[in-house]
Design an enzyme around this catalytic site. Structure first.
Site, PDB file in Angstrom:
ATOM      1  CB  CYS A   1       2.583   9.014   9.810  1.00 39.10           C
ATOM      2  SG  CYS A   1       3.210   7.377   9.362  1.00 39.10           S
TER       3      CYS A   1
ATOM      4  CG  HIS B   1      -2.182   7.961   9.691  1.00 38.87           C
ATOM      5  ND1 HIS B   1      -1.883   8.959   8.786  1.00 38.87           N
ATOM      6  CD2 HIS B   1      -1.184   7.039   9.585  1.00 38.87           C
ATOM      7  CE1 HIS B   1      -0.757   8.658   8.149  1.00 38.87           C
ATOM      8  NE2 HIS B   1      -0.316   7.500   8.619  1.00 38.87           N
TER       9      HIS B   1
ATOM     10  CD  GLU C   1      -4.643  11.298   9.358  1.00 38.53           C
ATOM     11  OE1 GLU C   1      -4.042  10.601   8.516  1.00 38.53           O
ATOM     12  OE2 GLU C   1      -4.189  11.531  10.491  1.00 38.53           O
TER      13      GLU C   1
END
Length: 237
Positions: A97, A205, A207
């Site tokens: 990001c 994202h 993660e």
């Protein structure tokens, strides 16, 4: 009046993703000088540049086109210096990001300061619904990944759904980077290094998606594997 204390935070999902990829997470705090830069570069084997505040337009030579309240020029300066040192040392790097945007700026590119203000996209990349915005596992739109790219190889697909929590995006791509994925409305969603050293930036994202979509842990596993290879090469000379 009491002095307002500054702080920077990072979500546990970044830490967990690195750990699950068999890496050892180390949190690097932002400093207001670069005196500690070499110590961290000598310490780490890979670098993850996380999400967070908007990258200040002054970092890429522009004036604000809208009012930006969520900026941190000190963090920009530190992370740009950290990235450049890691890039020069050929340390494997993953930008997420803001991290991808910062990589692009550090290498000479620029950003759209606000997608809704500057582009004509038929959906919001920052969910308007507050519940969806807080749910980091919520997938918002599709991205198309170009074939025969490293990202395509790592994720094993040329199209997938991703979460989306940003209102800025790459405008002018840095000359050292290749565009390797775009959203349905044409916004750049991922970039790769043109040279052989490992450098990938993604706008979403990953993660936060590893529990529900197993392919996303591959990004972190590939980062860790490249770090191991580089370390062994340096040891063996």
């Amino acid at each position: 009046m009491p002095v307002k204390k500054k702080y920077t935070k990072i979500r546990c999902s970044y830490i967990n993703a690195v750990y699950r990829a068999n890496g050892t997470p180390i949190i690097i705090p932002p400093f207001d000088s670069t005196k500690k830069l070499k110590e961290y570069i000598d310490l780490i084997d890979a670098l993850v540049l996380s999400g967070g505040e908007d990258v200040a337009p002054s970092s890429y030579g522009e004036d604000n086109v809208i009012e930006l309240e969520n900026i941190n020029p000190d963090r920009d300066k530190w992370e740009i210096s950290l990235f450049k040192a890691a890039y020069k040392a050929k340390i494997p790097i993953l930008g997420i990001c803001r991290g991808m945007q910062l990589i692009n700026v550090a290498l000479g590119g620029s950003l759209y300061q606000d997608i809704d203000h500057q582009l004509n996209c038929n959906f919001s990349h920052l969910p308007l619904d507050l519940e969806k915005r807080e749910n980091r596992e919520y997938v918002n739109h599709k991205v198309n990944i170009m074939e025969n790219t490293l990202l395509n190889k790592i994720l094993g697909t040329n199209q997938l759904k991703v979460n989306s929590h940003h209102h800025q995006a790459i405008k002018k791509t840095a000359k050292n980077l290749n565009i390797v994925a775009k959203s349905e409305c044409g916004i750049i969603e991922a970039v790769e290094n043109k040279s052989k050293s490992f450098l990938i930036g993604v706008q979403w994202h990953p993660e936060d998606l590893i529990n529900n979509y197993s392919c996303f842990i591959n990004l972190f596993s590939e980062l860790v594997e490249n770090a191991k290879v580089r370390k062994e090469e340096n040891i063996n000379g």
